[in-house]
Motif scaffolding. Structure first.
Motif, short mmCIF file in Angstrom:
data_model
loop_
_atom_site.label_atom_id
_atom_site.label_comp_id
_atom_site.label_asym_id
_atom_site.label_seq_id
_atom_site.Cartn_x
_atom_site.Cartn_y
_atom_site.Cartn_z
N SER A 1 0.84 -1.21 0.00
CA SER A 1 0.00 0.00 0.00
C SER A 1 0.87 1.25 0.00
O SER A 1 0.54 2.24 -0.67
CB SER A 1 -0.93 0.00 1.21
OG SER A 1 -1.73 -1.16 1.18
N ASP B 1 -4.04 -2.74 -5.42
CA ASP B 1 -3.31 -2.91 -4.16
C ASP B 1 -3.99 -4.06 -3.41
O ASP B 1 -5.00 -3.88 -2.74
CB ASP B 1 -3.40 -1.58 -3.38
CG ASP B 1 -2.80 -1.67 -1.99
OD1 ASP B 1 -2.11 -2.67 -1.69
OD2 ASP B 1 -3.02 -0.72 -1.20
N THR C 1 -7.14 -0.63 2.63
CA THR C 1 -7.57 -1.44 3.77
C THR C 1 -6.77 -2.74 3.70
O THR C 1 -6.11 -3.01 2.71
CB THR C 1 -9.07 -1.80 3.68
OG1 THR C 1 -9.24 -2.73 2.59
CG2 THR C 1 -9.93 -0.58 3.44
#
Ligand code: GTP
Ligand code: MG
Length: 645
Positions: free
Chosen positions: A16, A54, A34
């Motif tokens: 991320s 991601d 998340t």
């Protein structure tokens, strides 16, 4: 044309952070990541459009990585700079190889690196079929990595935290090492290029644009896996990585061809949201627009994805990533042409390895829950839903505790259904080991009319897997023909729960004689007699417990194969043998037979001995008789469960 990269790697390797850093290169805004859902980030780089998926790092959410890989042009695999953690990258290297998606490795967190780049590459190589080739070498200053030298362009860059690196001369003390590394790098490329081979033999220096072209071709063929170094957190190495991706990532036409040329779009994520309904996130493989037939229905409205404020679109060009609403027929991990298009062999659903029984906290939510579960399953191929026949509980089967916890959170958060855990019937059965011959009479006098049925039955054990069979050999109409089905139904009733408390299998019942009464006999009376007779017979025929045995295929990095022997024997299993896994460097397939009850919690134990990367698939084989203490325990537990119910 938009190109897509799937960013994969173990949890905490900085995926991320990397995606954030790539977006930051040209100040593109992005949404927040998340840990359990693929984030779609859109960004620009030197005039080109990019989308990064991601993906979550936990292997319990691996299906999302698989679905993202279905529609990605290339993968960027984030790895830690510790050689002993290379095994954590193994599932992702394996996925990229199986999928035939060109992969780039980013050795991230290079600011924390202790080991030499060579050791890291060597460790990664043990899990890669293709040669892993280092494209940059680190530049050190007092033990710290302060920059890198690119082996194609032979340029040196000094990192500056949070700012573009400085182009510098290759430091004198690094020149020799650089020459050596470049020589090795060109040599591994020359295996795939005759011209380069010639140049090396003739001792000529190839020009860097020619080497770039070879890199791009070799990558597209998936022949080598290039490795880069960087620090996503400090923004170091990001520009170089993007430059390579820009030169070498093939466009959507290569993807469409890899997928067989039939599909117009692939859905890599689908989510139901309160008040919004379902959004299917898809990548267009051909130009498509709302109203076009996709997967047997018209495609609904589409909008941009990954922007803080999505904008409605009139069309999606080949390569674009868009969100579609009012297209409820589209499911995660699926390819669509005008109809459905089969996904490639490597892509199927991950088989469940962990199960939990659930029920709605409020009985009123029962119907709502069934509907919500159905929708949830269409979002995630690695989640399956069924119903426990005995208890009526919903059975959620998935990839582990986290995965199922997340599923239940979605049920409550997005569908408004609170759930509680519910007991599930054990997977055990029982049968008999002896024959029995019984005479059972059902007679009742209640008020005016009575009930009368009399049956003589022979009950015998049948071969494993035969189930239940019924025959009649009545002579002279002692039990009239029309009552015989009722006797059979009664016999079946008796098999629902045998004397040990479990469903009864593998028996044969023979009705050979009996009596009836002209007024008092009825279907009901004969059903009761059939049930009573078989029940009595089972009790006297030495019942025995049966437990299912599964063929279990473990897939683990070879270094852990030895630990599987004790794991299997501690769970009353039997080792069948192991082999190298074909076309998966560094992995073994280990086969064993395990009783069904021993599969409870197996995945947790397997993960704890394989740093989380081992998996298994179990397939029902046969039922086995269980005796002694093991059987006593199971029977006792069952009695408690039935008493509580
Ligand atoms: N020192 C250092 N830390 C980094 C670097 N990249 C990421 N981190 C840190 O590593 C931690 C994990 O980073 P994430 O980007 O969330 O990792 P991830 O791979 O997305 O993790 P999951 O989504 O949970 O799989 C964060 O605390 C980051 O700040 C780096 O280059 N150097
Ligand atoms: Mg992340």
């Amino acid at each position: 044309m938009t190109r897509c990269i799937a960013v994969l790697g173990a949890a905490g390797t900085g995926k991320s952070t990397l995606v954030d850093a790539l977006c930051a290169l040209e100040n593109n805004e992005t949404t927040e990541a998340t840990h359990y859902d693929t984030r779609t980030a859109r960004f620009t780089f030197i005039g080109d459009d990019w989308v990064a998926f991601d993906c979550p790092g936990s292997l319990e959410f691996m299906q999302q990585a698989r679905d993202a890989m279905l529609v990605a042009d290339a993968a960027v695999i984030c790895v830690s700079p510790q050689p002993e953690q290379a095994v954590l990258a193994a599932p992702y290297i394996r996925l990229a190889e199986r999928a035939g998606v060109p992969a780039f490795i980013l050795i991230n967190r290079i600011d924390e690196a202790q080991a030499s780049a060579r050791d890291i590459i060597e460790a990664l190589q043990s899990y890669s079929t293709h040669p892993v080739v280092l494209r940059q070498i680190p530049m050190r200053d007092g033990g710290k990595i302060v920059g890198s030298v690119d082996l194609v362009s032979e340029r040196a860059w000094r990192y500056r935290p949070g700012e573009p690196s400085d182009l510098i001369e290759i430091p004198d003390d690094l020149i020799e090492h650089e020459q050596e590394a470049r020589g090795e790098f060109l040599e591994s490329l020359s295996d795939y290029d005759d011209w380069l081979m010639e140049e090396i033999i003739e001792d000529r220096e190839p020009a860097s644009d020619q080497v770039y072209a070879i890199c791009a071709r070799v990558l597209k063929d998936g022949a080598v896996t290039p490795a880069f170094i960087g620090s996503a957190l400090n923004g170091n190495g990001m520009f170089r990585l993007m430059k390579a991706l820009r030169h070498e990532t093939p466009g959507v036409a290569a993807l469409a061809e890899r997928l067989g040329g039939q599909a117009s779009a692939g859905v890599f994520l689908a989510r139901h949201r309160k008040h919004v309904g379902k959004t299917a996130y898809l990548r267009a493989l051909k130009d498509i627009k709302p109203g076009d037939e996709l997967g047997g229905h018209a495609l609904g409205p589409i909008s941009t994805v990954g922007d803080p404020k999505p904008a409605q679109l009139t069309e999606a060009r080949a390569g674009d990533v868009v969100g579609a609403i009012k297209s409820d027929h589209l499911g995660s991990g699926q390819l669509y042409g005008t109809g459905e298009v089969a996904t490639p062999d490597w892509h199927g659903a991950l088989t469940p390895v962990f199960t939990v029984g659930i029920k709605a906290v409020s009985d009123r939510d029962d119907a709502k829950m069934s509907e919500a579960l159905h929708k949830l399953a269409s979002e995630d191929l690695s989640l399956t839903i069924s119903t426990d026949q005995e208890t009526g509980a919903h059975v959620l089967a998935g990839q582990g505790v986290l995965h199922l916890r997340r599923a239940r959170e979605t049920l409550s958060g997005d569908f408004g259904v609170e759930t509680a855990e519910a007991a599930l019937a054990p997977p055990l059965r029982e049968t008999i080991t002896k024959k029995a011959d019984v005479h059972f009479r059902h007679r009742k006098q209640s008020g005016g009319s009575g009930q009368f049925a009399d049956v003589k039955l022979k009950v015998a054990p049948a071969a494993r897997g035969e189930g239940f069979s019924f025959e009649q050999t009545i002579h002279g109409g002692s039990v009239p023909r029309n009552y015989i089905p009722a006797v059979e139904n009664g016999a079946k009733d008796a098999t629902e729960r045998g004397p040990l408390g479990f469903p009864v299998v593998d028996i044969s019942v023979n009705l050979y004689d009996g009596q009836h009464h002209a007024v008092d006999s009825s279907d009901m009376a004969f059903r009761i007699a059939g049930r009573g007779g078989v029940k009595e017979a089972l009790e006297s025929a030495s019942p025995v417990l049966l437990e299912p045995v599964y063929d279990v295929k473990f897939s683990v990095p070879s270094v852990y194969t030895g630990s599987l022997n004790p794991l299997v024997s501690s769970r009353r299993g039997q080792v069948m043998g192991f082999d190298r896994e074909e076309s998966c460097e560094g992995w073994d397939v280990f086969r064993a037979q395990l009783p069904g009850t021993a599969l409870d919690g197996l995945i947790a134990d397997l993960r704890s001995i394989t740093q989380g990367v081992g998996r298994y698939e179990a397939e029902f084989s046969h039922y086995n008789e269980v005796y002694g203490k093991d059987a006593d325990k199971m029977i006792e537990k069952r009695a408690e469960m039935l008493a509580d119910a």
